[in-house]
Structure formats: structure tokens, C-alpha cells
Design an enzyme around this catalytic site. Structure first.
Site, mmCIF file in Angstrom:
data_model
loop_
_atom_site.group_PDB
_atom_site.id
_atom_site.type_symbol
_atom_site.label_atom_id
_atom_site.label_comp_id
_atom_site.label_asym_id
_atom_site.label_seq_id
_atom_site.Cartn_x
_atom_site.Cartn_y
_atom_site.Cartn_z
ATOM 1 N N ASN A 119 -20.711 -59.920 -51.669
ATOM 2 C CA ASN A 119 -20.449 -60.500 -52.980
ATOM 3 C C ASN A 119 -21.697 -61.286 -53.353
ATOM 4 O O ASN A 119 -22.215 -62.053 -52.541
ATOM 5 C CB ASN A 119 -19.224 -61.419 -52.919
ATOM 6 N N GLY A 155 -18.095 -62.695 -57.336
ATOM 7 C CA GLY A 155 -17.009 -63.090 -56.444
ATOM 8 C C GLY A 155 -17.453 -63.875 -55.224
ATOM 9 O O GLY A 155 -16.656 -64.119 -54.321
ATOM 10 N N GLN A 156 -18.732 -64.290 -55.187
ATOM 11 C CA GLN A 156 -19.225 -65.050 -54.031
ATOM 12 C C GLN A 156 -18.754 -66.495 -54.115
ATOM 13 O O GLN A 156 -18.977 -67.171 -55.123
ATOM 14 C CB GLN A 156 -20.763 -64.994 -53.967
ATOM 15 N N ASP A 167 -12.972 -63.880 -40.534
ATOM 16 C CA ASP A 167 -12.729 -64.587 -41.802
ATOM 17 C C ASP A 167 -11.450 -65.415 -41.668
ATOM 18 O O ASP A 167 -10.447 -64.954 -41.123
ATOM 19 C CB ASP A 167 -12.603 -63.574 -42.946
ATOM 20 N N ILE A 168 -11.490 -66.637 -42.170
ATOM 21 C CA ILE A 168 -10.354 -67.551 -42.045
ATOM 22 C C ILE A 168 -9.154 -67.084 -42.877
ATOM 23 O O ILE A 168 -8.017 -67.371 -42.540
ATOM 24 C CB ILE A 168 -10.782 -69.001 -42.420
ATOM 25 N N HIS A 201 -23.763 -63.424 -46.428
ATOM 26 C CA HIS A 201 -22.832 -62.834 -45.459
ATOM 27 C C HIS A 201 -22.370 -61.466 -45.931
ATOM 28 O O HIS A 201 -22.299 -61.202 -47.127
ATOM 29 C CB HIS A 201 -21.626 -63.754 -45.223
ATOM 30 N N LEU A 202 -22.040 -60.651 -44.941
ATOM 31 C CA LEU A 202 -21.508 -59.307 -45.193
ATOM 32 C C LEU A 202 -20.065 -59.274 -44.698
ATOM 33 O O LEU A 202 -19.780 -59.674 -43.574
ATOM 34 C CB LEU A 202 -22.358 -58.280 -44.423
ATOM 35 N N HIS A 203 -19.160 -58.790 -45.563
ATOM 36 C CA HIS A 203 -17.763 -58.629 -45.171
ATOM 37 C C HIS A 203 -17.578 -57.267 -44.496
ATOM 38 O O HIS A 203 -17.968 -56.241 -45.063
ATOM 39 C CB HIS A 203 -16.850 -58.655 -46.406
HETATM 40 P P1 5GP Z 1 -17.364 -64.782 -50.436
HETATM 41 O O1 5GP Z 1 -16.280 -64.873 -51.474
HETATM 42 O O2 5GP Z 1 -18.337 -65.929 -50.548
HETATM 43 O O3 5GP Z 1 -18.028 -63.446 -50.399
HETATM 44 O O4 5GP Z 1 -16.622 -64.876 -49.048
HETATM 45 C C1 5GP Z 1 -16.470 -66.060 -48.345
HETATM 46 C C2 5GP Z 1 -15.466 -65.791 -47.257
HETATM 47 O O5 5GP Z 1 -15.540 -66.851 -46.328
HETATM 48 C C3 5GP Z 1 -14.026 -65.738 -47.755
HETATM 49 O O6 5GP Z 1 -13.446 -64.483 -47.414
HETATM 50 C C4 5GP Z 1 -13.326 -66.902 -47.035
HETATM 51 O O7 5GP Z 1 -12.013 -66.606 -46.626
HETATM 52 C C5 5GP Z 1 -14.251 -67.160 -45.860
HETATM 53 N N1 5GP Z 1 -14.303 -68.531 -45.421
HETATM 54 C C6 5GP Z 1 -14.423 -69.647 -46.194
HETATM 55 N N2 5GP Z 1 -14.461 -70.754 -45.436
HETATM 56 C C7 5GP Z 1 -14.375 -70.329 -44.156
HETATM 57 C C8 5GP Z 1 -14.363 -71.037 -42.912
HETATM 58 O O8 5GP Z 1 -14.435 -72.256 -42.826
HETATM 59 N N3 5GP Z 1 -14.273 -70.275 -41.780
HETATM 60 C C9 5GP Z 1 -14.197 -68.914 -41.824
HETATM 61 N N4 5GP Z 1 -14.103 -68.271 -40.667
HETATM 62 N N5 5GP Z 1 -14.201 -68.234 -42.983
HETATM 63 C C10 5GP Z 1 -14.284 -68.935 -44.137
#
Ligand code: 5GP
Ligand code: ZN
Length: 103
Positions: A82, A88-89, A29-30, A95-97
Site C-alpha cells: 500500500n 491505503g497505507q 500482522d496484528i 512493508h510488504l503484505h
Molecule cells: P498498511 O495499511 O500501512 O499497508 O498496513 C499496516 C498493517 O500493519 C496493518 O495490516 C495493521 O494491521 C498492521 N499493524 C499495525 N500496527 C501493528 C502492530 O503494532 N503490530 C503488528 N504486528 N502489526 C501492526
């Protein structure tokens, strides 16, 4: 389609894949919210859990997360989907964290 995860899957944006199978990839994750924060992402553009009809893909995602957690020697970890803006998505691509490294 302007989807950041599709661009990563298609290697239009460089990312280091920590895991790859026919259906999934994983990368860091970035903006990590844990010492180790990995995203397990479907190769296919699926918006969220809401679009799924059965658990087969999510089961594969959980098992990929487990494999990564073992490789990274995580003592324990959190797994999170999420779902939808109210859940919170932020990225509308399934995707799975995997969050760990707390030990
Ligand atoms: P969500 O909130 O949709 O469940 O999680 C999205 C996740 O993607 C966030 O934790 C965010 O930091 C990560 N993310 C967003 N853009 C990028 C990207 O360009 N590269 C990577 N590696 N992660 C990203
Ligand atoms: Zn996508």
C-alpha cells in the site's frame, strides 16, 4: 521517532520474527486480513515505495515473502504494497503484505 515498525524492528515492542536478514524482518500482522497474514518490513525507516530509487529492496522483500510462503506451505498468496494514504497505507514504514492460507 514514533514509528511502530521501528519499535518492533528495534525490539522495543516484542514480536516473533518469522524471517530476518541484514535488511529485513517479518512478523505476523496484528489484525490479519487472511488466514496467514505476514508483514515483510525493512529494518531501515523508509516511508514508502515513493522514496525508493530502484527495485533492489522490493525485490529482496518479494523473495523473502516467497520463502515464507513456501515455509508456510501456501498454495497461493497475495502480495501487496500500500503506497500513501490514498493507497491505503496506514503505517508510514515500508512493508510488504503476504496474505495466504486460503487453501
Ligand atoms: P498498511 O495499511 O500501512 O499497508 O498496513 C499496516 C498493517 O500493519 C496493518 O495490516 C495493521 O494491521 C498492521 N499493524 C499495525 N500496527 C501493528 C502492530 O503494532 N503490530 C503488528 N504486528 N502489526 C501492526
Ligand atoms: Zn519506522
Amino acid at each position: 521517532m514514533d514509528c511502530i515498525f521501528c519499535k518492533i524492528v528495534n525490539k522495543e515492542i516484542p514480536a516473533d520474527f518469522l524471517f530476518e536478514s541484514d535488511k529485513l524482518v517479518a512478523f505476523a500482522d496484528i489484525k490479519p486480513k487472511a488466514p496467514i497474514h505476514i508483514l515483510i518490513v525493512t529494518k531501515e525507516h523508509i516511508v514508502s515505495i515513493k522514496e525508493l530509487q530502484d527495485a533492489s529492496l522490493t525485490a529482496e522483500m518479494v523473495m523473502a515473502a516467497k520463502k515464507l510462503a513456501e515455509e508456510k506451505k501456501m498454495e497461493g498468496y497475495k502480495l501487496a504494497f500500500n503506497v500513501g494514504r490514498a493507497g491505503g497505507q496506514e503505517v508510514d514504514h515500508l512493508h510488504l503484505h503476504l496474505m495466504g492460507g486460503f487453501n
